[in-house]
Design a protein around this motif. Structure first.
Motif, mmCIF file in Angstrom:
data_model
loop_
_atom_site.group_PDB
_atom_site.id
_atom_site.type_symbol
_atom_site.label_atom_id
_atom_site.label_comp_id
_atom_site.label_asym_id
_atom_site.label_seq_id
_atom_site.Cartn_x
_atom_site.Cartn_y
_atom_site.Cartn_z
ATOM 1 N N SER A 361 0.821 -1.205 0.000
ATOM 2 C CA SER A 361 0.000 0.000 0.000
ATOM 3 C C SER A 361 0.856 1.257 0.000
ATOM 4 C CB SER A 361 -0.937 -0.014 1.206
ATOM 5 O OG SER A 361 -1.825 1.090 1.177
ATOM 6 N N ASP A 364 2.389 1.722 -3.476
ATOM 7 C CA ASP A 364 1.408 2.196 -4.450
ATOM 8 C C ASP A 364 1.102 3.676 -4.280
ATOM 9 O OD1 ASP A 364 1.280 -0.355 -5.483
ATOM 10 O OD2 ASP A 364 -0.591 -0.890 -4.460
ATOM 11 N N GLU A 402 -6.639 -7.977 -0.525
ATOM 12 C CA GLU A 402 -7.177 -6.855 0.243
ATOM 13 C C GLU A 402 -6.969 -7.088 1.742
ATOM 14 O OE1 GLU A 402 -8.450 -4.118 -1.259
ATOM 15 O OE2 GLU A 402 -7.829 -5.100 -3.122
ATOM 16 N N PRO A 411 -5.587 0.468 3.574
ATOM 17 C CA PRO A 411 -4.707 0.991 2.526
ATOM 18 C C PRO A 411 -4.431 2.474 2.739
ATOM 19 C CG PRO A 411 -6.953 0.756 1.698
ATOM 20 C CD PRO A 411 -6.939 0.159 3.079
#
Length: 614
Positions: A361, A364, A402, A411
């Motif tokens: 996370s 990203d 997830e 996230p």
């Protein structure tokens, strides 16, 4: 995803500030690596002593120069739950090393003390100094110069930082840190905390409290709350010194053993005689240090690392300041809620996706340096995978998917809060840090009269006399490293928690430590200069109005400036803390230790107080 501009700016600032020290450090470890394995330079007598206790196969291998020899530095003892699983590791590692075409030897052991046992006791005054004793002990172990890489077996509070300082001193050697994992979940931390508060109020007996503690700390493995021990494991993964996803796998399980086997195989591969030589001094650089600070903020980790990371960075020739932590905290979202910052423990965190989900996370979102050197290779992208065993019992890694529980792990696009909650406070009381990730927002600013103490036990005594049932700021001074070794003051948490629960506005200001378990109480800790060094806390008097403002980043005594400047410093008789339980042996440490904002070390780390970034 491009790196967040503030993180890039902070990294560049650290790099520029550290340039001379880092260049000298790299030159030193490069010189140490020259000429191949050091064993070839030992005399016949030296070498014979080095393998005398080995079996025939290992003796034959160590006579030559082509077989990697892995040094094991272990913090094993069977009293501490986190370290008891290491009992069987040396034999396991030796066998695995032979299978990988190498040898392994226990280079030496280091002491491992438990802050959970010494909390509120005299032994806690040796705790912080044990970090540097561990570094010295590991250096003695490695000084035999027989090794091509190191495996470091350590978990808890000062042990991992001490081992890493030593590993960086021997930074020409590759280093992999091998965790043993957390114990399975026991009594939920929130229930344990309730019993502690009930005991503080006289509503629970000692037997009830002991039973709750025993149900919480119940088996081999690391304690499951998110204090310094588990923050250590997070850091080793964030900084590329663990195998991916290995931090929070339970002890004595097939997956744990498979990860240990993979660590041995990887140590052989990255050794000075392997195909992918990766020295520790190149793994730890400015970028990996920044990644560690990001992880600390994203998970709400222990404030002890505002000491330890400064000392670790200095061991690698890097100068880190508290302002770096503050700047990184302001742009790093809080993605995890683990007790004391939530109800979950580290097992729940791991089950929800753990470190692989967190790292993925952050990557990203452009909130992590991706292009770093790690012991596993592949930069940080490799660390977004979760280890598992396939149907044949073989170790594999998979995408964690997830979050399994968004009440525990989220996230970066949906954080619990926008920043990590670590702040630097400055004012006429000095310079300190505070962690507000679990402090209620209406407690970020506390303005109340001071009640001054020189001993944490006196706080409890005043509470029991009914003197603290009001708004106040507990100023607990003469707790710094030069005074009495900077003990943690967890004993204050239940008392102050009870008072805050009654609706009072309370806070703690101290030159001691509070770790990651300060929880919901606003606590300005690590105040520098400390009171024993004529720090401003020595001027505070009972009744002075104190203002702690975590939002503005200030810490002040609201006293007329002329009166404040004219005040004399109070002195304290600390002799009772300088002897007994070995404390007399640590006088040299108290005399040599640096300031808290410079890492509170004894190894001559640079004074980073207000280090210029120009």
């Amino acid at each position: 995803m491009n790196l967040h501009p503030v993180l890039q700016e902070v990294t560049e600032r650290i790099t520029e500030r550290s340039r001379p020290g880092r260049a000298a450090y790299l030159a030193r470890i490069d010189a140490a690596r020259d000429n191949g394995p050091k064993r070839r330079h030992l005399s016949c007598g030296n070498l014979a002593h080095g393998f005398a206790a080995c079996g025939t196969h290992d003796k034959d291998a160590l006579r030559g120069n082509a077989t990697p020899n892995i040094g094991i530095v272990t913090a094993y003892n069977d009293m501490l739950s986190a370290h008891q699983p290491y009992e069987r590791y040396p034999e396991l590692i030796r066998r695995l090393a032979r299978e990988a075409g190498a040898t392994a030897q226990v280079a030496g052991g280091v002491p491992a003390m438990c802050d959970g046992i010494t909390q509120g006791q005299a032994g806690m005054e040796l705790s912080l100094f044990s970090r540097d004793v561990i570094a010295l002990s590991a250096a003695v172990a490695l000084s035999h110069d027989m090794f091509d890489a190191g495996l470091y077996l350590g978990i808890c509070d000062k042990i991992v930082p001490g081992l890493l300082i030593a590993a960086l001193s021997f930074g020409h050697l590759p280093a992999i840190f091998v965790p043993s994992g957390p114990m399975p979940s026991g009594l939920p931390n929130e229930e344990k905390s309730k019993v502690r508060q009930q005991f503080a109020e006289g509503k629970a007996t000692r037997e009830q409290l002991l039973e709750a503690e025993a149900q919480s700390y119940h088996s081999p493995g690391t304690c499951t709350f998110y204090g310094t021990a588990n923050s250590n494991q997070m850091l080793m993964e964030m900084m590329g010194l663990h195998l991916p996803g290995s931090s929070f796998v339970n002890p004595d399980t097939p997956l744990r053993d498979a990860l240990t086997a993979a660590a041995v195989q990887r140590a052989v591969a990255i050794s000075a005689l392997g195909e992918d030589y990766t020295p520790a001094g190149r793994v730890i650089d400015e970028r990996s240090i920044v990644n560690g600070i990001i992880g600390l903020n994203a998970t709400g980790g222990s404030t002890n690392h505002l000491l330890h990371l400064v000392a670790i960075a200095a061991a690698a020739g890097i100068t880190l300041t508290l302002e770096d932590f503050d700047a990184i905290s302001r742009v790093t979202p809080l993605l995890a809620r683990v007790y004391p910052n939530g109800y979950a423990d580290v097992n729940h965190f791991h089950s929800a996706g753990g470190m692989p989900f967190l790292i993925g996370s952050l990557l990203d979102a452009g909130l992590l340096h991706e292009d770093v050197t790690t012991v596993w290779g592949g930069g940080m992208q490799a660390y977004r995978k979760m280890p598992q065993l396939d149907a044949d019992g073989q170790l594999t890694w998979a995408d964690p998917g997830e979050s399994g529980n968004t009440n525990i792990l989220r996230p970066a696009t949906e954080p619990f809060q926008a920043d990590g909650g670590l702040r630097v406070l400055e004012g006429n009381l000095g310079r300190s840090v505070i962690k507000v990730s679990s402090v209620p927002e209406d407690r970020h600013v506390i303005e109340a009269p001071a009640v001054v103490f020189h001993d944490q036990n006196d706080v409890r005594a005043a509470f029991e006399r009914g003197e603290l049932d009001r708004d106040f700021v507990a100023v607990v001074r003469f707790q710094g490293p030069r005074a009495i070794g900077m003990p943690e003051l967890h004993k204050l948490t239940p008392t102050l928690g009870v008072l805050q629960g009654r609706g009072h506005r309370v806070a703690l200001v101290t030159d001691g430590r509070m770790s990651g378990a300060s929880g919901k109480i606003p606590a300005a800790i690590h105040v520098s200069p400390e009171a024993v060094d004529a720090g401003p806390l020595g001027k505070v008097r009972d009744g002075d109005m104190i203002r702690l403002d975590a939002d503005a980043g200030t810490l002040d005594a609201l006293v007329d400036a002329d009166e404040w400047n004219a005040r004399e410093f109070v002195h304290a008789d600390l002799s009772a803390s300088h002897s007994g339980l070995g404390r007399e042996l640590f006088a040299l440490m108290r005399n040599a230790v640096g300031a808290a904002d410079a890492g509170a070390g004894v190894f001559g780390a640079p004074d980073v107080h207000h280090a210029a970034d120009a």
